[in-house]
Motif scaffolding. Structure first.
Motif, mmCIF file in Angstrom:
data_model
loop_
_atom_site.group_PDB
_atom_site.id
_atom_site.type_symbol
_atom_site.label_atom_id
_atom_site.label_comp_id
_atom_site.label_asym_id
_atom_site.label_seq_id
_atom_site.Cartn_x
_atom_site.Cartn_y
_atom_site.Cartn_z
ATOM 1 N N PRO A 300 0.850 -1.201 0.000
ATOM 2 C CA PRO A 300 0.000 0.000 0.000
ATOM 3 C C PRO A 300 0.886 1.252 0.000
ATOM 4 C CG PRO A 300 0.253 -0.803 2.234
ATOM 5 C CD PRO A 300 1.011 -1.768 1.354
ATOM 6 N N GLU A 301 0.255 2.410 -0.123
ATOM 7 C CA GLU A 301 1.017 3.644 0.062
ATOM 8 C C GLU A 301 1.481 3.653 1.520
ATOM 9 O OE1 GLU A 301 0.587 8.403 -0.806
ATOM 10 O OE2 GLU A 301 -1.196 7.300 -0.175
ATOM 11 N N LEU A 302 2.766 3.863 1.728
ATOM 12 C CA LEU A 302 3.327 3.738 3.078
ATOM 13 C C LEU A 302 3.225 5.053 3.845
ATOM 14 C CD1 LEU A 302 6.206 1.427 1.975
ATOM 15 C CD2 LEU A 302 4.323 0.834 3.516
ATOM 16 N N PRO A 303 3.336 4.987 5.175
ATOM 17 C CA PRO A 303 3.084 6.183 5.999
ATOM 18 C C PRO A 303 3.876 7.412 5.565
ATOM 19 C CG PRO A 303 3.505 4.268 7.392
ATOM 20 C CD PRO A 303 3.650 3.799 5.983
ATOM 21 N N GLN A 304 5.156 7.225 5.301
ATOM 22 C CA GLN A 304 5.996 8.379 4.958
ATOM 23 C C GLN A 304 5.536 9.030 3.645
ATOM 24 O OE1 GLN A 304 8.040 10.002 6.657
ATOM 25 N NE2 GLN A 304 9.178 11.210 5.162
ATOM 26 N N ALA A 305 5.198 8.202 2.668
ATOM 27 C CA ALA A 305 4.738 8.728 1.372
ATOM 28 C C ALA A 305 3.407 9.462 1.543
ATOM 29 C CB ALA A 305 4.591 7.594 0.368
ATOM 30 N N ARG A 306 2.553 8.884 2.370
ATOM 31 C CA ARG A 306 1.237 9.499 2.585
ATOM 32 C C ARG A 306 1.385 10.825 3.336
ATOM 33 N NH1 ARG A 306 -4.191 5.951 4.063
ATOM 34 N NH2 ARG A 306 -5.500 7.121 2.631
ATOM 35 N N PHE A 307 2.291 10.851 4.299
ATOM 36 C CA PHE A 307 2.579 12.069 5.064
ATOM 37 C C PHE A 307 3.020 13.197 4.120
ATOM 38 C CE2 PHE A 307 6.177 14.390 7.118
ATOM 39 C CZ PHE A 307 5.472 15.085 8.084
ATOM 40 N N ARG A 308 3.923 12.863 3.204
ATOM 41 C CA ARG A 308 4.386 13.858 2.222
ATOM 42 C C ARG A 308 3.239 14.326 1.341
ATOM 43 N NH1 ARG A 308 9.832 12.130 1.340
ATOM 44 N NH2 ARG A 308 10.914 13.171 3.041
ATOM 45 N N ALA A 320 -0.685 18.548 10.938
ATOM 46 C CA ALA A 320 -1.951 17.925 10.536
ATOM 47 C C ALA A 320 -1.697 16.650 9.739
ATOM 48 C CB ALA A 320 -2.795 18.911 9.727
ATOM 49 N N ALA A 321 -0.700 16.692 8.846
ATOM 50 C CA ALA A 321 -0.395 15.518 8.029
ATOM 51 C C ALA A 321 0.067 14.359 8.910
ATOM 52 C CB ALA A 321 0.676 15.853 6.997
ATOM 53 N N GLU A 322 0.826 14.686 9.926
ATOM 54 C CA GLU A 322 1.321 13.660 10.848
ATOM 55 C C GLU A 322 0.161 13.008 11.603
ATOM 56 O OE1 GLU A 322 4.882 14.008 12.626
ATOM 57 O OE2 GLU A 322 4.437 12.290 13.902
ATOM 58 N N VAL A 323 -0.696 13.850 12.151
ATOM 59 C CA VAL A 323 -1.814 13.321 12.936
ATOM 60 C C VAL A 323 -2.758 12.494 12.051
ATOM 61 C CG1 VAL A 323 -3.843 13.978 14.275
ATOM 62 C CG2 VAL A 323 -1.702 15.207 14.593
ATOM 63 N N LEU A 324 -2.995 12.989 10.837
ATOM 64 C CA LEU A 324 -3.971 12.314 9.980
ATOM 65 C C LEU A 324 -3.430 11.049 9.328
ATOM 66 C CD1 LEU A 324 -5.651 15.445 8.368
ATOM 67 C CD2 LEU A 324 -6.706 13.841 9.963
#
Ligand code: ADP
Ligand code: MG
Ligand code: ZN
Length: 492
Positions: A300-308, A320-324
């Protein structure tokens, strides 16, 4: 001179496969299942029973390794790690030693100082041990109960390089790794159930030195808090020794969670000699590059990529990106709500409502987002009504609370409670006149030049309107009235 900690982490993560690592027994919840109900001759170590590798466990292990950017070894070797302990019925654990499943990865961590890459040395497959319960019975009798349900459950060991330089970094690594495991769906991340366990290796040195000094290893860390506390204590203890010029003795320590202290377990002299050798009952584990690529395609899309992406695509702050993105379910919820709320409501507004109001409600209820009675579409519908001026922000908050409690939609609640915001100037003019008539003293103070009193009068009008008046229109109408009175005062 300043002292610098050097920390390396070994993380054990159970893989949530259906069956165990080397037999067909089911993997059951270690905290709730009746003891010794998921046991067979293989995991109970009956003579002559032979292990067979669980393909699903290998697949999940490879996914973790790929997510960490590791190189997958096309051939890896299972090995026997010999030691005697009652939770290990075979007298050895099947693990991987010289040739692990995967090597040379990295994990991005985030701390207050920003992002850093921590190198992952190796990822290997092994099996979990059984569980012992020590009982102190009556008359001083002491004995231990053995539950083999957990014996043979697939375990992935992820070993970092000694790259972390603070307690904060060690915790961030542990958090980031747990997040990757959860995103991959290979581990529930349920720390209370012991599905992830940490071992911390700690040494200290004078800042500027590149030496890897003698380290100690702390075992049995089953929570982030235990990890933080144990590492902090160990850094303090070793720093004191370094300042006094005394040596650190290489040893293994255990974390006593009840007392919140580390206790020495064994020194280097007593260290285990595991007498590793290749497991004769299992062939080398061969992994075809095609299978690895097929598994890579399933990531899947991984946390770091999604955060970016959340920052770049939606204009969110890093916070906000971190929390979400901390949890996939929250990130999915946010993206569904954004889609349903567009174009009237901006993504940062959706983010604010989720991290502020919705999280507040979830917290109070002690619930996960998955259990929320407000669907992303329902939230989006509410936010569009606020953006369109049908209700104001504050009313929106109370409507959300009611949606959350009862699962009703915004439209129904607004209609039933007569919450529609009044923007009608004539109605608002009436309330303004009523308030001015009821507060002659304040009005006079205002007219004498105390501008601040206007805010008080504004509040009174909103109160009279039971919070349902459009605040912008109220302010406009109020100011128009006040200015007219001032003018007639000047003229008169
Ligand atoms: P073992 O297998 O005996 O536990 P390893 O050399 O494989 O030992 O290292 C295990 C862990 O210890 C790794 O996470 C590694 O990063 C860490 N480590 C090794 N040397 C040091 C050191 N001097 N200080 C802190 N951590 C260390
Ligand atoms: Mg170790
Ligand atoms: Zn079994």
């Amino acid at each position: 001179m300043e002292i610098e900690p050097v920390i390396g982490l070994e993380v054990h993560a159970e893989l949530n496969t259906r069956s165990k690592m080397f037999c067909a027994c089911p993997v059951v919840d270690a905290t709730t299942a009746e003891p010794n109900t998921a046991v067979c001759p293989v995991c109970a170590a009956m003579p002559g029973a032979l292990p067979v590798v669980n393909k699903e466990a290998v697949a999940k292990g490879i996914k973790v390794a790929l997510a960490l950017g590791c190189a997958i070894n096309t051939v890896s070797i299972f090995a026997r790690k010999n030691y005697f302990y009652p939770d290990l019925p075979k007298g050895y654990q099947i693990s991987q030693y010289e040739l692990p499943l995967a090597e040379h990865g990295t994990l991005t961590i985030r701390t207050s100082a920003g992002e850093r890459q921590i190198r992952v040395r190796r990822v290997h497959l092994e099996e979990d041990t059984g569980k012992l319960t020590h009982v102190h019975g009556e008359n001083g009798a002491a004995y231990s109960l053995v539950d083999l349900n957990r014996a043979g459950v697939p375990l992935l060991e992820i070993v970092s390089e000694p790259d972390m330089r603070s307690v904060e970094e060690a915790k961030a690594y542990a958090v980031a790794l747990r997040q990757v495991l959860r995103y991959l769906g290979v581990n529930s991340g349920d720390m209370e159930k012991g599905v992830i366990r940490f071992e911390a290796n700690v040494s200290v040195r004078w800042k500027g030195s590149e030496a890897l000094n003698t380290r100690t290893e702390i075992k049995n860390l089953n929570s982030f808090r235990a990890l933080e506390q144990a590492v902090m204590q160990e850094i303090a203890r070793q720093s004191e020794l370094l300042r006094r010029g005394e040596p650190v003795v290489q040893q293994t320590m255990g974390w006593d969670d009840a007392r919140g202290v580390t206790v020495p377990q064994r020194s280097k002299e007593e260290a285990h000699d595991y007498r590793y050798f290749p497991e004769p009952d299992l062939p080398p584990l061969e992994v075809s590059p095609r299978w690895v690529e097929a598994l890579r395609a399933e990531l899947p899309e991984l946390p770091q990529a999604r955060f970016r992406r959340f920052q770049e695509a939606y204009g969110l702050t890093a916070y906000a990106a971190e929390v979400l993105t901390a949890e996939q379910a929250v990130a999915d919820y946010f993206e569904e709500a954004v889609e349903a709320a567009a174009p009237e409501v901006s993504p940062p507004t959706v983010a604010n409502w989720i991290t502020g109001e919705l999280f507040g409600l979830l917290n109070q209820a002690g619930a996960d987002i998955g259990a929320a009675k407000v669907s992303p579409r329902a939230l989006a519908d509410l936010l569009r009504r606020i953006a369109g001026g049908e209700i104001n922000n504050n009313t929106g908050k109370s409507v959300l609370a009611e949606m959350f409690a009862g699962g009703k939609g915004a439209a129904e609640i607004i209609a039933a409670r007569g919450l529609r915001q009044v923007s009608d100037e004539a109605a608002i003019q009436g309330w303004v006149e009523e308030v001015l008539a009821a507060h002659p003293g304040e009005l006079e103070t205002y007219l004498k030049g105390k501008e601040g009193v206007a805010n008080f009068l504004f509040g009174q009008v909103m109160r009279l309107a039971r919070g349902q008046a459009n605040p912008q229109v109220v302010r406009q109408v109020l100011m128009k009235n006040l200015q007219e009175r001032r003018r007639s005062l000047d003229e008169g």
